[in-house]
Design an enzyme around this catalytic site. Structure first.
Site, mmCIF file in Angstrom:
data_model
loop_
_atom_site.group_PDB
_atom_site.id
_atom_site.type_symbol
_atom_site.label_atom_id
_atom_site.label_comp_id
_atom_site.label_asym_id
_atom_site.label_seq_id
_atom_site.Cartn_x
_atom_site.Cartn_y
_atom_site.Cartn_z
ATOM 1 N N HIS A 81 37.993 49.228 39.496
ATOM 2 C CA HIS A 81 37.356 48.704 38.294
ATOM 3 C C HIS A 81 36.730 49.785 37.429
ATOM 4 O O HIS A 81 36.696 49.661 36.208
ATOM 5 C CB HIS A 81 36.370 47.611 38.670
ATOM 6 C CG HIS A 81 37.103 46.366 39.022
ATOM 7 N ND1 HIS A 81 37.422 46.030 40.311
ATOM 8 C CD2 HIS A 81 37.675 45.435 38.238
ATOM 9 C CE1 HIS A 81 38.126 44.920 40.308
ATOM 10 N NE2 HIS A 81 38.296 44.536 39.061
ATOM 11 N N GLU B 283 46.280 35.170 39.897
ATOM 12 C CA GLU B 283 46.261 36.533 40.436
ATOM 13 C C GLU B 283 46.428 36.562 41.952
ATOM 14 O O GLU B 283 46.396 37.613 42.570
ATOM 15 C CB GLU B 283 44.994 37.274 40.000
ATOM 16 C CG GLU B 283 43.700 36.552 40.243
ATOM 17 C CD GLU B 283 42.482 37.324 39.705
ATOM 18 O OE1 GLU B 283 42.605 38.494 39.325
ATOM 19 O OE2 GLU B 283 41.393 36.720 39.667
ATOM 20 N N ASP C 62 45.566 42.244 40.274
ATOM 21 C CA ASP C 62 45.437 41.690 41.620
ATOM 22 C C ASP C 62 46.747 41.075 42.091
ATOM 23 O O ASP C 62 47.087 41.162 43.268
ATOM 24 C CB ASP C 62 44.320 40.635 41.652
ATOM 25 C CG ASP C 62 42.964 41.307 41.801
ATOM 26 O OD1 ASP C 62 42.856 42.193 42.663
ATOM 27 O OD2 ASP C 62 42.043 40.971 41.053
ATOM 28 N N CYS D 43 46.122 39.282 31.285
ATOM 29 C CA CYS D 43 45.029 40.209 30.986
ATOM 30 C C CYS D 43 44.985 41.377 31.966
ATOM 31 O O CYS D 43 44.000 42.100 32.009
ATOM 32 C CB CYS D 43 43.695 39.475 30.942
ATOM 33 S SG CYS D 43 43.346 38.547 32.430
HETATM 34 C C1 PEP Z 1 43.529 41.421 37.223
HETATM 35 O O1 PEP Z 1 43.360 41.272 38.429
HETATM 36 O O2 PEP Z 1 44.629 41.696 36.703
HETATM 37 C C2 PEP Z 1 42.392 41.287 36.292
HETATM 38 C C3 PEP Z 1 42.580 41.255 34.991
HETATM 39 O O3 PEP Z 1 41.158 41.222 36.821
HETATM 40 P P1 PEP Z 1 40.369 42.462 37.465
HETATM 41 O O4 PEP Z 1 41.159 43.701 37.175
HETATM 42 O O5 PEP Z 1 39.022 42.465 36.861
HETATM 43 O O6 PEP Z 1 40.367 42.119 38.926
HETATM 44 MG MG MG Z 2 41.551 40.353 39.193
#
Ligand code: PEP
Ligand code: MG
Length: 615
Positions: free
Chosen positions: A211, A452, A476, A523
């Protein structure tokens, strides 16, 4: 260990001619694209014993004095706490504090730490060695009560360490072009660097999809992650080049190497300037297919950047980011203020707020989650449904913040079954009615789920029946489909969003979502990759949400091709069976379409240049 000592020797050692080694390079994985040239500033996570580096004591008497001061301070703290609790605890419970105080006696822990300092280890390192040795001994004991004492010793160690580190962080001097280096970067560390001075990031732990790397991409700061063999503390004050395209850093560069990388920086700036002209143009293919480009945010800086890049809304606001920067849960009022800023900045365009997604690699210092297998454990919606008080306060703050704007959408992370959706919807409706009864003039927001987890891929219709929209979290989804920890640099080469299995899953999601007529976005980071964005558009994704820095490039690529061309490319790659071949095929298509400048030279090219440049 051998690699580490080689690296340490390479960087600290003088060459045979007595000159400092130049162009020393270290390999990690790309965290955020771009090149930065600056000076290293090494920072440590506060009071984290495991992160304390080995270092000799420069002044033994001073280190002994620092440690004596820390022991005294912790002693006073514990006595004060015990006094405060005297009326509330029974004598046998209060005696626990005596155990702590006994451990702080001269004969106990401090005696051993002092001995190690006298042997020439700096105070923090000596404390780490002694505490961790005790912890190991206690953990190996059969008696459960004694095993538990390991926790007390670790806690005591942390308290002492925080006094030893007191002032250390405040004294940090950030040069004009700071490259922040740490064992494990945290969002709070990023926040401490004065505005405008942070040019690059280097982290020993973590990988491209950690992250903090995502945060770095959102902020447009070149980053290299997973540099497992770097001698961290020796990079302090050194001139560094961070190559976030290739995942490499260079210490003490020669002037030739600096010139080479400066040229790349200049070229990037030129591309960015060229892209500014696209800001107000629609994201539309040459045959008229519109794909709204949204942005992923976490900090207010992302909002400012994304507005200037022409984003059409927020596809993912990671609400955990403001939580991670604080040292306690933000109150409802504080949350309301953060959310209002995001909603106002984009109104009337939609702002999709994800409920708290902690766990995995996102931890809150004030709500620690210790697990063997955190990515498969207590994460995202699992935590907040077990703690509805957190969920309810968050949704209340979101709904109140949306008054008069009505552009809020709520998104649920880590959904693996229908009952999680139903339970969450129940809570959201409850808050909606309560907030309205309190007199707020609000509308019921659209609610969506993230796809995800592989299980969700096979329940698209059932999920879509219950919510207003779906959004794929490809970061994910890739991790769980391929069983590759997104945070582990050792398996980073197996983490491939162009893997045929990932692409097939993405195609299936799009087909099933459209069959039931629900809007589908994405996303994950794949949406911000120009090649990935083309494939997703061809699959029929209705919107793409990405970090602000990627948005102009994705827009310029989409505006230059027809949807028909992209569909043909998708058909071709779906016939291929290797992620590497698929990547090459997509890169070739981009090159043929005139976007070769978005593809950086491979690592071998920059390494060869570095070699050439070396004296
Ligand atoms: C993802 O898992 O693609 C996502 C957008 O969420 P994060 O990266 O915050 O887990
Ligand atoms: Mg995620």
């Amino acid at each position: 260990m051998i690699a580490h000592s080689e690296a340490t020797g390479a960087i600290s050692g003088l060459s045979l001619t007595g000159e400092e080694a130049r162009d020393v390079s270290f390999d990690g994985v790309p965290g955020s694209p771009g090149v930065a040239i600056g000076h290293g500033v090494v920072v440590y996570p506060a009071a984290d014993l495991d992160a304390v580096p080995e270092r000799p004591a420069e002044d033994i008497e001073l280190e002994l004095e620092l440690f004596r001061h820390a022991v005294q301070a912790v002693w006073e703290d514990i006595e004060a706490v015990a006094k405060r609790l005297t009326s509330r605890l029974r004598p046998e419970e209060l005696s626990l504090f005596d155990v702590y105080l006994r451990m702080l006696g001269d004969e106990a822990l401090p005696g051993e730490v002092n001995n190690r300092i006298r042997e020439g280890v700096w105070a923090q390192g000596a404390l780490k060695q002694v505490v961790l040795q005790y912890v190991r001994q206690f953990e190996m004991m059969d008696d459960h009560y004694l095993q538990e004492r390991a926790v007390d010793i670790r806690d005591l160690g942390r308290r002492l360490l925080s006094y030893l580190q007191e002032g250390e962080q405040e004294d940090v001097v950030y040069p004009e072009r700071t490259v922040l280096v740490s064992e494990e970067l945290t969002p709070a560390m990023l926040g401490e660097v004065p505005r405008g001075k942070l040019v690059g990031l280097v982290s020993v732990k973590g990988s491209s999809n950690s992250h903090v790397a995502i945060l770095a991409r959102a902020m447009g700061v070149p980053t290299v992650m997973g540099l497992v063999d770097i001698p961290v503390n020796q990079l302090d004050g050194k001139e560094l080049i961070v190559d976030g395209f290739e995942g490499q850093i260079f210490a003490s560069p020669s002037s030739d190497l600096r010139t080479f990388f400066q040229a790349i920086c200049d070229e990037e700036e030129e591309i960015d300037r060229g892209l500014e002209a696209l800001r107000d143009l629609p994201c539309e293919t040459t045959d008229g297919h519109r794909v709204p480009l949204l942005v992923n945010t976490g900090l207010m800086t992302d909002v400012v950047r994304s507005l200037s890049h022409g984003a059409e809304g927020i596809g993912l606001y990671r609400t955990e980011v403001p939580f991670m920067i604080k040292d306690r849960f933000p109150s409802e009022q504080e949350q309301r203020q953060y959310y209002r800023e995001q909603l106002e900045a984009f109104a009337p365009n939609p702002v999709t707020m994800r409920t708290l997604d902690i766990g995995g690699d996102k931890s809150l210092t004030y709500f620690p989650i210790e697990e063997e297998n955190p990515f498969l454990g207590w994460r995202g919606i699992r935590v907040t449904l077990d703690h509805p008080e957190i969920f309810l306060v968050q949704v209340r703050a979101m709904l109140k913040a949306s008054e008069g704007l009505n552009n809020l959408q709520i998104m649920l992370p880590m959904i693996s079954n229908i009952s999680e959706v139903e339970e969450s919807l129940h809570l959201i409706y409850r808050v909606y009615h309560e907030v309205r009864e309190e007199g707020f003039d609000i509308h019921m927001p659209k609610v969506g789920v993230m796809i995800e987890i592989p299980a969700a891929v096979y329940q698209i219709r059932e999920l879509a029946d219950r919510v207003d929209f779906l959004s794929v979290g490809s970061n994910d989804l890739t991790q769980y489909l391929l069983a590759v920890d997104r945070n582990n640099p050792r398996v980073a080469q197996l983490y491939h969003s162009y893997h045929p299995a990932v692409l097939q899953a993405l195609v299936r999601i799009a087909q099933d979502a459209h069959a039931v007529g629900k809007p589908l976005g994405i996303c994950g980071e794949l949406a911000g990759d120009p090649g990935g964005a083309l494939l997703l558009m061809a699959m029929g994704y209705d919107s793409l949400s990405m970090n602000a820095a990627s948005l102009p490039k994705v827009k310029s690529v989409i505006r230059s091709v027809s949807k028909e061309w992209a569909v043909k490319l998708l058909k071709d790659v779906l016939l291929l069976d290797s992620p590497h071949v698929i990547k090459s095929c997509v890169d070739l298509a981009l090159r043929n379409a005139g976007f070769g400048r978005y593809l950086r030279p491979g690592k071998s090219t920059s390494a060869a240049l570095a070699e050439q440049a070396a004296p």
